[in-house]
Design an enzyme around this catalytic site. Structure first.
Site, short mmCIF file in Angstrom:
data_model
loop_
_atom_site.label_atom_id
_atom_site.label_comp_id
_atom_site.label_asym_id
_atom_site.label_seq_id
_atom_site.Cartn_x
_atom_site.Cartn_y
_atom_site.Cartn_z
N ASP A 77 0.83 -1.34 0.07
CA ASP A 77 -0.08 0.05 0.03
C ASP A 77 0.94 1.27 0.12
O ASP A 77 1.81 1.29 0.76
CB ASP A 77 -0.90 -0.06 1.18
CG ASP A 77 -1.92 1.31 0.94
OD1 ASP A 77 -2.88 0.92 0.41
OD2 ASP A 77 -1.66 2.10 1.52
N1 LIG Z 1 3.06 4.03 -12.66
C1 LIG Z 1 3.11 4.59 -11.25
N2 LIG Z 1 1.88 4.40 -10.43
C2 LIG Z 1 2.28 4.99 -9.13
C3 LIG Z 1 3.16 5.85 -8.78
N3 LIG Z 1 3.02 6.20 -7.43
C4 LIG Z 1 2.01 5.55 -7.01
N4 LIG Z 1 1.33 4.94 -8.11
C5 LIG Z 1 0.16 3.92 -8.01
C6 LIG Z 1 0.65 2.48 -7.47
C7 LIG Z 1 -0.73 2.10 -6.88
O1 LIG Z 1 -1.63 1.63 -8.06
C8 LIG Z 1 -1.35 3.45 -6.57
C9 LIG Z 1 -1.42 3.35 -4.92
O2 LIG Z 1 -2.49 3.01 -4.39
P1 LIG Z 1 -3.00 1.81 -3.35
O3 LIG Z 1 -1.36 1.45 -2.89
O4 LIG Z 1 -3.95 1.85 -2.81
O5 LIG Z 1 -3.00 0.54 -4.49
P2 LIG Z 1 -4.03 0.23 -5.72
O6 LIG Z 1 -5.39 0.51 -4.96
O7 LIG Z 1 -3.81 0.86 -6.81
O8 LIG Z 1 -3.85 -1.27 -5.75
P3 LIG Z 1 -4.28 -2.28 -4.75
O9 LIG Z 1 -4.36 -1.74 -3.53
O10 LIG Z 1 -2.61 -3.13 -4.26
O11 LIG Z 1 -5.08 -3.33 -5.20
O12 LIG Z 1 -0.84 4.60 -6.97
C10 LIG Z 1 4.05 6.02 -9.67
O13 LIG Z 1 5.28 6.84 -9.53
N5 LIG Z 1 4.08 5.42 -10.84
#
Ligand SMILES: Nc1nc2c(ncn2[C@H]2C[C@H](O)[C@@H](COP(=O)(O)OP(=O)(O)OP(=O)(O)O)O2)c(=O)[nH]1
EC number: 3.6.1.9
Length: 206
Positions: A77
């Site tokens: 996260d």
């Molecule tokens: N491509 C890219 N993505 C980033 C960057 N910084 C943050 N992110 C994305 C990665 C994660 O998909 C999101 C962070 O949000 P979360 O940790 O809540 O994950 P998310 O909800 O996307 O997926 P998950 O909870 O792991 O199923 O932001 C970056 O520098 N580059």
């Protein structure tokens, strides 16, 4: 290996680093978990969120009637710590614009919590967790640039309203820390967590 994440960025980081994980998305209500963490130190918050995702994904895996499951589950996260406040994804253009108007020309920390769960013979035999923090220095961009970036939609779906490896790269002047943890998975951190549960990362390379 199982990546317990819907994040295309996390999958891209692992694939580029030699892994080809199976993806199982957790259905964790992150806001509900956050509500139980008021006052917790920021690093503990992102680790707790990664742990909640792990618990959901591991339960999904162990719900199968296969009693010989042997795998490693990785969940993460990411949140931005700026002026003492943690923020996740902006979700709207207005929130992304406001975030950039505050953080442009200044620095913030992108925190990523990680949980590695080792499953053998369909039992969790080991877990390890840690957070990684990378300091980001943002360019002092003008309002028109902020508006143009927010209008692309990219900053809405990423923690901290910026990417290092996308359009946001034009506005990140410097980082101090592990670049992969900014994108979503801190590879050096995960290498040590895998070792903590008895897995050599080189054994996972395709
Ligand atoms: N491509 C890219 N993505 C980033 C960057 N910084 C943050 N992110 C994305 C990665 C994660 O998909 C999101 C962070 O949000 P979360 O940790 O809540 O994950 P998310 O909800 O996307 O997926 P998950 O909870 O792991 O199923 O932001 C970056 O520098 N580059």
């Amino acid at each position: 290996m199982v990546l317990g994440s819907a994040s295309p960025a996390r999958l891209r980081v692992l694939r580029a680093a030699g892994l080809d994980p199976r993806v199982i998305v957790s259905d964790v209500d992150e806001d509900a978990v956050l509500d139980t963490l008021h006052g917790a130190p920021p690093a503990e918050v992102v680790v707790a969120l990664a742990g909640a995702k792990a618990d959901a994904v591991v339960a999904t895996i162990l719900a199968s009637d296969d009693h010989a499951i042997d795998t490693v589950v990785l969940t993460c996260d990411s949140m931005l710590l700026f002026d003492g406040e943690l923020s996740g994804k902006p979700h709207t253009v207005d929130v992304a614009r406001a975030q950039w108007r505050r953080m442009r020309g200044r620095s913030a920390e992108l925190l990523t919590g990680h949980r590695v769960s080792r499953i053998r013979d369909s039992r969790v035999v080991g877990t390890a967790q840690a957070s990684a923090a990378t300091t980001i220095r943002f360019a002092d961009i003008d309002d028109a640039t902020v508006d143009a970036y927010a209008a692309t939609g990219e900053p809405l779906a990423v923690a901290g309203a910026f990417t290092l490896d996308g359009l946001g790269g034009w506005f990140v002047e410097a980082i101090d820390g592990d670049p992969s943890s900014v994108i979503g998975i801190g590879l050096p951190t995960v290498r040590l967590l895998l070792a903590d549960v008895g897995v050599d990362v080189t054994s996972l390379w395709r």
